[in-house]
Scaffold this motif. Structure first.
Motif, short mmCIF file in Angstrom:
data_model
loop_
_atom_site.label_atom_id
_atom_site.label_comp_id
_atom_site.label_asym_id
_atom_site.label_seq_id
_atom_site.Cartn_x
_atom_site.Cartn_y
_atom_site.Cartn_z
N GLN A 1 2.49 12.01 -8.32
CA GLN A 1 2.08 10.91 -7.47
C GLN A 1 2.72 9.60 -7.93
O GLN A 1 2.18 8.52 -7.71
CB GLN A 1 0.56 10.79 -7.48
CG GLN A 1 -0.11 12.11 -7.11
CD GLN A 1 -1.54 11.94 -6.71
OE1 GLN A 1 -2.09 10.85 -6.77
NE2 GLN A 1 -2.17 13.02 -6.29
N ALA A 2 3.88 9.70 -8.58
CA ALA A 2 4.52 8.50 -9.11
C ALA A 2 4.74 7.48 -7.99
O ALA A 2 5.37 7.77 -6.99
CB ALA A 2 5.85 8.86 -9.73
N PRO A 3 4.20 6.29 -8.16
CA PRO A 3 4.46 5.25 -7.17
C PRO A 3 5.92 4.83 -7.19
O PRO A 3 6.69 5.22 -8.07
CB PRO A 3 3.56 4.11 -7.61
CG PRO A 3 2.57 4.72 -8.55
CD PRO A 3 3.29 5.85 -9.20
N LEU A 4 6.29 4.04 -6.22
CA LEU A 4 7.69 3.65 -6.06
C LEU A 4 7.87 2.20 -6.48
O LEU A 4 6.95 1.40 -6.41
CB LEU A 4 8.08 3.83 -4.58
CG LEU A 4 7.91 5.26 -4.08
CD1 LEU A 4 7.75 5.29 -2.58
CD2 LEU A 4 9.09 6.11 -4.52
N ALA A 5 9.06 1.89 -6.90
CA ALA A 5 9.33 0.56 -7.44
C ALA A 5 9.88 -0.36 -6.37
O ALA A 5 10.56 0.06 -5.45
CB ALA A 5 10.35 0.67 -8.56
N LEU B 1 -6.41 1.22 -8.41
CA LEU B 1 -5.46 1.14 -7.30
C LEU B 1 -4.60 -0.13 -7.41
O LEU B 1 -3.36 -0.06 -7.41
CB LEU B 1 -6.26 1.15 -5.99
CG LEU B 1 -5.56 1.23 -4.65
CD1 LEU B 1 -6.61 1.57 -3.58
CD2 LEU B 1 -4.84 -0.02 -4.23
N ARG C 1 3.80 1.65 -1.56
CA ARG C 1 4.36 1.95 -2.89
C ARG C 1 3.27 2.44 -3.84
O ARG C 1 3.57 3.06 -4.86
CB ARG C 1 5.10 0.74 -3.46
CG ARG C 1 4.25 -0.35 -4.06
CD ARG C 1 5.14 -1.35 -4.81
NE ARG C 1 4.36 -2.35 -5.51
CZ ARG C 1 4.04 -3.54 -5.02
NH1 ARG C 1 4.46 -3.92 -3.82
NH2 ARG C 1 3.31 -4.38 -5.74
N THR C 2 2.02 2.17 -3.51
CA THR C 2 0.91 2.55 -4.38
C THR C 2 0.63 4.05 -4.35
O THR C 2 -0.01 4.57 -5.24
CB THR C 2 -0.35 1.77 -3.95
OG1 THR C 2 -0.02 0.40 -3.93
CG2 THR C 2 -1.49 1.98 -4.90
N ARG C 3 1.15 4.74 -3.35
CA ARG C 3 0.88 6.17 -3.18
C ARG C 3 -0.63 6.43 -3.17
O ARG C 3 -1.19 7.08 -4.05
CB ARG C 3 1.54 7.02 -4.27
CG ARG C 3 2.99 6.68 -4.55
CD ARG C 3 3.88 6.80 -3.34
NE ARG C 3 3.80 8.10 -2.68
CZ ARG C 3 4.37 9.21 -3.13
NH1 ARG C 3 5.07 9.18 -4.24
NH2 ARG C 3 4.27 10.33 -2.48
N ARG D 1 -2.34 -0.41 -10.75
CA ARG D 1 -1.14 0.42 -10.86
C ARG D 1 -0.05 -0.06 -9.89
O ARG D 1 1.12 0.25 -10.06
CB ARG D 1 -1.47 1.90 -10.64
CG ARG D 1 -1.66 2.35 -9.21
CD ARG D 1 -1.71 3.87 -9.14
NE ARG D 1 -1.78 4.35 -7.78
CZ ARG D 1 -2.89 4.63 -7.12
NH1 ARG D 1 -4.06 4.50 -7.72
NH2 ARG D 1 -2.85 5.05 -5.87
N THR D 2 -0.44 -0.84 -8.90
CA THR D 2 0.49 -1.31 -7.90
C THR D 2 1.41 -2.42 -8.42
O THR D 2 2.46 -2.68 -7.84
CB THR D 2 -0.30 -1.84 -6.68
OG1 THR D 2 -1.20 -0.82 -6.27
CG2 THR D 2 0.60 -2.21 -5.54
N TYR E 1 0.82 -1.22 0.00
CA TYR E 1 0.00 0.00 0.00
C TYR E 1 0.85 1.26 0.00
O TYR E 1 0.44 2.30 -0.51
CB TYR E 1 -0.98 -0.02 1.18
CG TYR E 1 -2.09 -1.03 0.98
CD1 TYR E 1 -3.07 -0.80 0.00
CD2 TYR E 1 -2.17 -2.20 1.72
CE1 TYR E 1 -4.09 -1.72 -0.22
CE2 TYR E 1 -3.20 -3.12 1.52
CZ TYR E 1 -4.14 -2.88 0.54
OH TYR E 1 -5.14 -3.78 0.32
#
Lengths: 264, 264
Positions: free
Chosen positions: B182-186, B231, A234-236, B234-235, A232
């Motif tokens: 809001q770029a998620p993280l890898a 949600l 990493r999903t921002r 994109r995760t 959750y």
């Protein structure tokens, strides 16, 4: 790498477009074409005429009843979208898509689907929501609607460039900077991001609920909460999404409490 | 900048290709089309049909007897070439061409011509030698011949990207690589990614569970499932995470079923 990319055309009306798309795909060195519910005969002479020698792509294409069937084995599904949607979705540019490919396809089991909609109406909202991300080809805002095969040409061209960069190492910089295989996708939304504190409240609530339903034993935590935190975080999450997730937990707890309050 | 770029088509045989090229040019925001010695009628209904609304480009195109006349005012002439020539000539890739454009067109008097040859034989050696440089679109060596309009599409797409980068004051690379707010993280993990089909099973399971616990009414879906799809898609869930999430759903359903099976 190029063999792991499937081009999916949904509800195509004009056999010429199927042929022209087949030609573009073959020109760029890709080989996997899937047709979902075509509204014309893919073996029409016009398709073969426009394929101009890429008939093999038409002959080996598979026809599916729905999108889910066509992409069932895919690890990344990207839909070509012209329009800004009411519900923002992760968006990539064609170039960003190309840059992701080497990592996305590093495992030979990985499959990517690039999905293109109908000539007149594009992809439906339901189809767009089956995609991990949307890709938008930049166009003149006064004349934005690309021909189907032209859109296929642009995206497969970017795939080929990315593949060339990854095999020749000529532009190793680009490859080195390309996102990790599980890099989540970004959405661009006005909704504010959840704060750290809000997330912590959520994780507390989640852990209590998982304990209530018997899925989690805090005495033997293993890595459960760590994995869920990683997922959750990493999903921002934005605030509205967090409210939905907390609402689900509250509704879950109500059910378990009903059960508990009844005599055995 | 885009108004300073002329697309020149030499000896085109098929009016459909003129129409499709006009559409691609207009889609990418260019506006200058020149036809040299066309071997068909550019006002043929097939041209207008394939132009699909870009008729203005056909109507304002000028017809010339030879290449020299068509490019007489141009400060840079670049010919699209599929073949390696016996006499090596300066070559650029489509991307390098785009990167040159802001500098080449810095003066408002500058004009660039991008020249495309016949469907069957391309540009003659004499025509190629009238060009400052040649541009080669990378293709599958086993199936190298691009459709004329597809080639126009690729080069005008690169022009548009270069123009977009120049107006935002960034290079194409930095535009492509700048992360969204809001770029998620890898994460970097060996765990395989979930497939589309596995995700769909999860979404089915999720929707049933949310209905069971009274959080979701399929008759009044609003955007709930769309938001949850966005949600989780994109995760980029891996398989172990998906198994955890499904385990939570199963545990939740068990609780609600316990409740249901008891008499009121």
């Amino acid at each position: 790498m190029l063999g792991q990319i499937r081009i999916v055309l949904i509800g195509t009306s004009h056999p010429g477009n199927i042929g022209a798309a087949a030609r573009a795909i073959h020109n760029m060195g890709l080989s996997d074409l899937a047709l979902v519910d075509p509204r014309c005969d893919p073996r029409d002479p016009e398709a073969h005429s426009r394929a101009s020698g890429a008939d093999i792509l038409i002959e080996t294409s598979r026809v599916h009843d729905d999108l889910g069937e066509a992409v069932s084995d895919c690890t990344l599904v990207v839909g070509a979208s012209a329009r800004a949607r009411t519900l923002p979705w992760p968006m990539v540019t064609p170039r960003q898509l190309g840059e992701r490919l080497p990592h996305e396809l590093a495992s030979s089991d990985s499959r990517i689907a690039l999905v293109f909609g109908r000539e007149d109406t594009g992809l439906t909202n339901v189809e767009l929501q089956r995609c991990h991300a949307h890709v938008h080809i930049p166009t003149n805002p006064d004349f934005a609607s690309l021909n189907l095969a032209a859109a296929v040409q642009v995206l497969t061209y970017e795939c080929r460039l990315a593949w060339m960069a990854s095999t020749t190492g000529a532009t190793t910089d680009t490859v080195a900077q390309s996102p990790a295989p599980q890099a989540p996708l970004a959405i661009d939304s006005d909704e504010p991001l959840a704060t750290h504190e809000e997330l912590e409240h959520y994780f507390d609530h989640l852990e209590r609920t998982l304990t209530d339903i018997g899925f989690h034993d805090p005495a033997k935590p293993r890595q459960l909460m760590a994995r869920l935190r990683r997922l959750y975080q990493r999903t921002r999450l934005n605030r509205m999404e967090l409210n939905i997730l907390r609402g689900i937990l509250t509704a879950t707890q109500k059910c378990t409490n009903h059960g508990k309050h009844r005599p055995n």
